[in-house]
Structures are given as structure tokens and as C-alpha cells.
Design a protein around this motif. Structure first.
Motif, PDB file in Angstrom:
ATOM      1  N   ARG A  43       0.828  -1.217   0.000  1.00  0.00           N
ATOM      2  CA  ARG A  43       0.000   0.000   0.000  1.00  0.00           C
ATOM      3  C   ARG A  43       0.858   1.261   0.000  1.00  0.00           C
ATOM      4  NH1 ARG A  43      -3.266  -3.307   3.318  1.00  0.00           N
ATOM      5  NH2 ARG A  43      -2.190  -2.550   5.162  1.00  0.00           N
ATOM      6  N   ARG A  44       1.942   1.241   0.781  1.00  0.00           N
ATOM      7  CA  ARG A  44       2.833   2.393   0.867  1.00  0.00           C
ATOM      8  C   ARG A  44       3.492   2.675  -0.492  1.00  0.00           C
ATOM      9  NH1 ARG A  44       4.884   0.596   5.220  1.00  0.00           N
ATOM     10  NH2 ARG A  44       6.780  -0.270   4.362  1.00  0.00           N
ATOM     11  N   ARG A  45       4.060   1.640  -1.100  1.00  0.00           N
ATOM     12  CA  ARG A  45       4.751   1.811  -2.387  1.00  0.00           C
ATOM     13  C   ARG A  45       3.768   2.197  -3.489  1.00  0.00           C
ATOM     14  NH1 ARG A  45       8.388   2.555   0.380  1.00  0.00           N
ATOM     15  NH2 ARG A  45      10.153   1.182   0.694  1.00  0.00           N
ATOM     16  N   LEU A  46       2.597   1.577  -3.496  1.00  0.00           N
ATOM     17  CA  LEU A  46       1.598   1.906  -4.514  1.00  0.00           C
ATOM     18  C   LEU A  46       1.134   3.354  -4.387  1.00  0.00           C
ATOM     19  CD1 LEU A  46      -0.378  -1.430  -4.386  1.00  0.00           C
ATOM     20  CD2 LEU A  46       0.837  -0.550  -6.401  1.00  0.00           C
ATOM     21  N   ALA A  47       0.946   3.818  -3.163  1.00  0.00           N
ATOM     22  CA  ALA A  47       0.515   5.201  -2.941  1.00  0.00           C
ATOM     23  C   ALA A  47       1.601   6.184  -3.368  1.00  0.00           C
ATOM     24  CB  ALA A  47       0.146   5.418  -1.471  1.00  0.00           C
ATOM     25  N   GLU A  48       2.871   5.796  -3.227  1.00  0.00           N
ATOM     26  CA  GLU A  48       3.971   6.647  -3.686  1.00  0.00           C
ATOM     27  C   GLU A  48       4.016   6.716  -5.213  1.00  0.00           C
ATOM     28  OE1 GLU A  48       6.874   5.426   0.075  1.00  0.00           O
ATOM     29  OE2 GLU A  48       7.399   4.748  -1.945  1.00  0.00           O
ATOM     30  N   MET A  49       3.726   5.607  -5.868  1.00  0.00           N
ATOM     31  CA  MET A  49       3.817   5.529  -7.328  1.00  0.00           C
ATOM     32  C   MET A  49       2.583   6.076  -8.045  1.00  0.00           C
ATOM     33  SD  MET A  49       5.315   1.740  -7.964  1.00  0.00           S
ATOM     34  CE  MET A  49       6.844   1.200  -7.236  1.00  0.00           C
ATOM     35  N   PHE A  50       1.422   5.853  -7.437  1.00  0.00           N
ATOM     36  CA  PHE A  50       0.165   6.178  -8.102  1.00  0.00           C
ATOM     37  C   PHE A  50      -0.678   7.073  -7.179  1.00  0.00           C
ATOM     38  CE2 PHE A  50       1.435   1.867  -9.506  1.00  0.00           C
ATOM     39  CZ  PHE A  50       1.751   2.168 -10.821  1.00  0.00           C
ATOM     40  N   ILE A  81      -4.509   6.669  -5.566  1.00  0.00           N
ATOM     41  CA  ILE A  81      -4.951   5.276  -5.562  1.00  0.00           C
ATOM     42  C   ILE A  81      -5.997   5.074  -4.457  1.00  0.00           C
ATOM     43  CG2 ILE A  81      -3.068   4.503  -4.037  1.00  0.00           C
ATOM     44  CD1 ILE A  81      -3.025   1.867  -5.682  1.00  0.00           C
ATOM     45  N   ARG A  82      -6.988   4.259  -4.752  1.00  0.00           N
ATOM     46  CA  ARG A  82      -8.023   3.942  -3.767  1.00  0.00           C
ATOM     47  C   ARG A  82      -7.982   2.444  -3.479  1.00  0.00           C
ATOM     48  NH1 ARG A  82     -13.442   4.914  -4.967  1.00  0.00           N
ATOM     49  NH2 ARG A  82     -13.036   4.140  -7.033  1.00  0.00           N
ATOM     50  N   PHE A  83      -8.078   2.111  -2.203  1.00  0.00           N
ATOM     51  CA  PHE A  83      -8.021   0.720  -1.763  1.00  0.00           C
ATOM     52  C   PHE A  83      -9.370   0.293  -1.208  1.00  0.00           C
ATOM     53  CE2 PHE A  83      -3.696   2.323  -1.347  1.00  0.00           C
ATOM     54  CZ  PHE A  83      -2.954   1.318  -1.939  1.00  0.00           C
ATOM     55  N   ALA A  84      -9.822  -0.888  -1.601  1.00  0.00           N
ATOM     56  CA  ALA A  84     -10.990  -1.490  -0.974  1.00  0.00           C
ATOM     57  C   ALA A  84     -10.545  -2.056   0.376  1.00  0.00           C
ATOM     58  CB  ALA A  84     -11.561  -2.601  -1.852  1.00  0.00           C
ATOM     59  N   ALA A 124      -7.473  -2.648  -5.482  1.00  0.00           N
ATOM     60  CA  ALA A 124      -7.181  -1.213  -5.545  1.00  0.00           C
ATOM     61  C   ALA A 124      -7.388  -0.727  -6.971  1.00  0.00           C
ATOM     62  CB  ALA A 124      -5.752  -0.941  -5.091  1.00  0.00           C
ATOM     63  N   ARG A 125      -7.606   0.581  -7.073  1.00  0.00           N
ATOM     64  CA  ARG A 125      -7.833   1.201  -8.388  1.00  0.00           C
ATOM     65  C   ARG A 125      -7.113   2.544  -8.430  1.00  0.00           C
ATOM     66  NH1 ARG A 125     -13.681   0.451 -10.021  1.00  0.00           N
ATOM     67  NH2 ARG A 125     -12.884  -1.449 -10.935  1.00  0.00           N
ATOM     68  N   PHE A 126      -6.501   2.825  -9.588  1.00  0.00           N
ATOM     69  CA  PHE A 126      -5.790   4.086  -9.752  1.00  0.00           C
ATOM     70  C   PHE A 126      -5.779   4.484 -11.216  1.00  0.00           C
ATOM     71  CE2 PHE A 126      -2.720   0.634  -9.869  1.00  0.00           C
ATOM     72  CZ  PHE A 126      -1.991   0.889 -11.020  1.00  0.00           C
ATOM     73  N   VAL A 127      -5.438   5.736 -11.455  1.00  0.00           N
ATOM     74  CA  VAL A 127      -5.323   6.276 -12.806  1.00  0.00           C
ATOM     75  C   VAL A 127      -3.843   6.525 -13.083  1.00  0.00           C
ATOM     76  CG1 VAL A 127      -5.908   8.234 -14.287  1.00  0.00           C
ATOM     77  CG2 VAL A 127      -7.608   7.343 -12.675  1.00  0.00           C
TER      78      VAL A 127
END
Length: 121
Positions: free
Chosen positions: A21-28, A31-34, A55-58
Motif C-alpha cells: 500500500r505504501r509503495r503503490l501510494a507513492e507511485m500512483f 490510488i483507492r483501496f478497498a 485497488a484502483r488508480f489512474v
């Protein structure tokens, strides 16, 4: 492009899911997490529970570029090629969809993914 992914772990679940979650939030950004769900193993002989999260992101990145970033996070969590033979999943991040293109149709039928997708609508 809108990307939908699924994160899973059955080894040091709390730490590895938090790392993802931490790395994904830094990259994207954005981002929204279920909700994270505990699930029983589907194709493993090892009885350890899994943690799973959709999770979903643009992103303007191509699917192959996004997938390479996801695999880099898996490696950072210590994923090794031999782990699969022992049913150890330190971290698995799968690219399920990009816009309307589905990469993992069988995964989209799993109950926890259906619930996660509904939550992220």
C-alpha cells in the motif's frame, strides 16, 4: 487509463500488505483501496490464510510499465521464484484490468474481488 489490481499475501501478511500500500501510494497518487479481506487459500496446500485487497488508480503509463512496477514491489517484499513451490506468497500484485481490457478474467469472479470492485465504484 484506469487500472484495477489485486494485492495478496500469506507470509508476514500485515507487513507485506502495508509495504504494498505504501509503495503503490507513492507511485500512483490518488490510488483507492478497498477493504482488506482475509481469505482461505484457493490453490495452495499450505493452510495459512491470505490477506487480499483490491485497488484502483489512474495512470498514463502503459500496462507493461505498470506491471513492471508491481513486480518490483513484489521483489522488494522478498518474493523469490522458488517460493511458489512451497506455497509461500510474500506478496503478489496482479494487474486485473486496464480500462475495459481484462487481463485476469478468472480472478474477476472471485468473491473477494467482486466485493472489492463493488466497494470501489
Amino acid at each position: 487509463m484506469v487500472y484495477t489490481i489485486c494485492i495478496g499475501s500469506n507470509e508476514h501478511r500485515q507487513e507485506n500488505m502495508a509495504l504494498a500500500r505504501r509503495r503503490l501510494a507513492e507511485m500512483f497518487v490518488g490510488i483507492r483501496f478497498a477493504r482488506e479481506e482475509d481469505t482461505v487459500p484457493l490453490a495452495c496446500h499450505r493452510p495459512d490464510m491470505f490477506s487480499n485487497q483490491v485497488a484502483r488508480f489512474v495512470s498514463d503509463s502503459l500496462p507493461c510499465e505498470v506491471n513492471e512496477r508491481l513486480k518490483a514491489i513484489e521483489r522488494e517484499a522478498g518474493r523469490r521464484s522458488g517460493d511458489k513451490l512451497r506455497d509461500i506468497v510474500r506478496l503478489d500484485i496482479d494487474l486485473l484490468m486496464c480500462d475495459s481490457e481484462v487481463f485476469k478474467p478468472e480472478d474477476l469472479r472471485r468473491a473477494y474481488i467482486v466485493r472489492g470492485l463493488e466497494e470501489l465504484k
